[in-house]
Design a protein around this motif. Structure first.
Motif, PDB file in Angstrom:
ATOM      1  N   SER A  10     -11.173  19.928  20.524  1.00 45.41           N
ATOM      2  CA  SER A  10     -10.379  21.438  19.895  1.00 45.41           C
ATOM      3  C   SER A  10     -11.058  23.009  21.341  1.00 45.41           C
ATOM      4  CB  SER A  10     -12.018  22.148  19.096  1.00 45.41           C
ATOM      5  OG  SER A  10     -13.163  21.995  19.369  1.00 45.41           O
ATOM      6  N   ILE A  82     -16.807  20.766  17.880  1.00 40.65           N
ATOM      7  CA  ILE A  82     -16.395  21.649  17.232  1.00 40.65           C
ATOM      8  C   ILE A  82     -17.933  22.331  16.343  1.00 40.65           C
ATOM      9  CG2 ILE A  82     -15.410  20.256  15.830  1.00 40.65           C
ATOM     10  CD1 ILE A  82     -13.414  22.960  15.507  1.00 40.65           C
ATOM     11  N   THR A  83     -17.823  23.929  16.277  1.00 41.77           N
ATOM     12  CA  THR A  83     -19.127  23.584  14.700  1.00 41.77           C
ATOM     13  C   THR A  83     -19.059  22.792  13.702  1.00 41.77           C
ATOM     14  OG1 THR A  83     -20.012  25.010  13.275  1.00 41.77           O
ATOM     15  CG2 THR A  83     -17.421  25.939  14.010  1.00 41.77           C
ATOM     16  N   SER A 116     -19.262  26.814  17.334  1.00 42.51           N
ATOM     17  CA  SER A 116     -17.951  27.791  17.409  1.00 42.51           C
ATOM     18  C   SER A 116     -17.002  26.020  18.114  1.00 42.51           C
ATOM     19  CB  SER A 116     -18.240  28.180  19.057  1.00 42.51           C
ATOM     20  OG  SER A 116     -17.297  28.868  20.231  1.00 42.51           O
ATOM     21  N   THR A 117     -15.818  26.661  19.029  1.00 47.92           N
ATOM     22  CA  THR A 117     -14.858  25.654  19.069  1.00 47.92           C
ATOM     23  C   THR A 117     -13.966  26.455  20.273  1.00 47.92           C
ATOM     24  OG1 THR A 117     -12.783  25.160  18.363  1.00 47.92           O
ATOM     25  CG2 THR A 117     -13.376  27.322  17.218  1.00 47.92           C
ATOM     26  N   CYS A 261      -7.273  23.982  17.446  1.00 44.03           N
ATOM     27  CA  CYS A 261      -7.196  25.917  17.626  1.00 44.03           C
ATOM     28  C   CYS A 261      -6.211  26.093  17.317  1.00 44.03           C
ATOM     29  CB  CYS A 261      -7.652  25.996  18.733  1.00 44.03           C
ATOM     30  SG  CYS A 261      -9.473  25.238  19.528  1.00 44.03           S
TER      31      CYS A 261
END
Length: 276
Positions: A10, A82-83, A116-117, A261
């Motif tokens: 990501s 990633i989250t 987040s990402t 993404c």
């Protein structure tokens, strides 16, 4: 002491210059097709498949074994995921950390849930690389990273929510209203790591103006910025121009989204990570 940075796909990165770096791919599942988010993926075919497929789609996390393999023989690993609200990737990385440290006495893995990402993760990676090259000790690098994390943000402009609906995260009725007549969702990654919608904008120009307003609200001045786009280079360049005109500088870069993404930020979408 050998240090390595490892992230999941990501981050939209495949390599880093002059630093030991590894990527662990996530998967995008469309019917019977499993798209592995690595350097061999055909992104065009994946997005065409996503667009035409009417059934449920999903993403899949890397296994602990995949993370452990990516750690290699490093004495110290900085692992960014990633989250955890969107994926089980963080939990998988923590399991891999425990196994790696048990099997290799004296080695250390720091795992960070980015909450987040995309481009915000890329900022974290660049910061770690900067600190490694500057000769910082591992504990100091991790401490500095946590402090840095409080100064970065992720905002987005989504052109469609169809994959969120196919993934079961939102109602198909809600998704159907986005993208029609050029409606875009502008939002951010919340402090809890969720994707938080803030505005619905008719047309990309209004969405870009909203993004600029949000940068101002965050106190942005001249920090690093990374814009990631899914088949929307024109929109990314227009946002870059608006940033230059508003703040007098564009201290950053533009990159393309990779598979993970691109699944959540569908064609026409923009992601922006920045320091403030």
């Amino acid at each position: 002491m050998k240090m390595k940075i490892v992230a999941d796909s990501s981050a939209n990165l495949l390599a880093l210059p002059d630093i030991d770096f590894g990527i662990v791919p996530l998967h995008v599942i469309v019917g019977e097709n499993d798209y592995v988010d690595d350097d061999k993926i055909n992104l065009t075919a994946m997005q065409e498949d996503l667009s035409s497929y009417k059934g449920k789609t999903s993403t899949s996390s890397p296994s602990p074994h995949e993370w452990e393999n990516a750690f290699g023989d490093a004495d110290v690993v900085f692992c960014i995921t990633i989250t955890s609200t969107l994926s089980g990737t963080y939990n998988s990385a923590v399991i891999a950390k425990d196994i790696y440290e048990q099997n290799h006495a004296g080695r250390k893995v720091y795992v960070l849930d980015s909450l987040s990402t995309g481009p915000e993760i890329a900022l974290f990676i660049e910061k770690i690389a900067e600190l490694i090259k500057a000769g910082f000790a591992p504990d100091d690098i991790y401490k500095t990273l946590l402090e840095y994390k409080d100064k970065t943000h992720l905002y987005f402009s989504l052109a469609s929510l169809n994959n969120f609906a196919k993934n079961g995260r939102i109602s198909p009725v809600i998704a159907a209203g986005i993208g029609l007549l050029g409606v875009r969702v502008v939002g951010k990654a919340s402090e809890e790591g969720t994707l938080l919608p803030l505005d619905k904008c008719r047309g990309e120009k209004r969405a870009l103006k909203k993004l600029i307003n949000h940068l101002k609200e965050c106190g942005y001045t001249d920090g690093k910025i990374i814009i990631a786009h899914n088949n929307n280079e024109a929109g990314a360049l227009e946002l870059k121009k608006l940033i230059e005109n508003t703040f007098g500088i564009f201290n950053g870069k533009i990159q393309k989204t990779r598979a993970l993404c691109s699944y959540y930020a569908e064609p026409g979408s923009l992601l922006i990570g920045f320091e403030a």
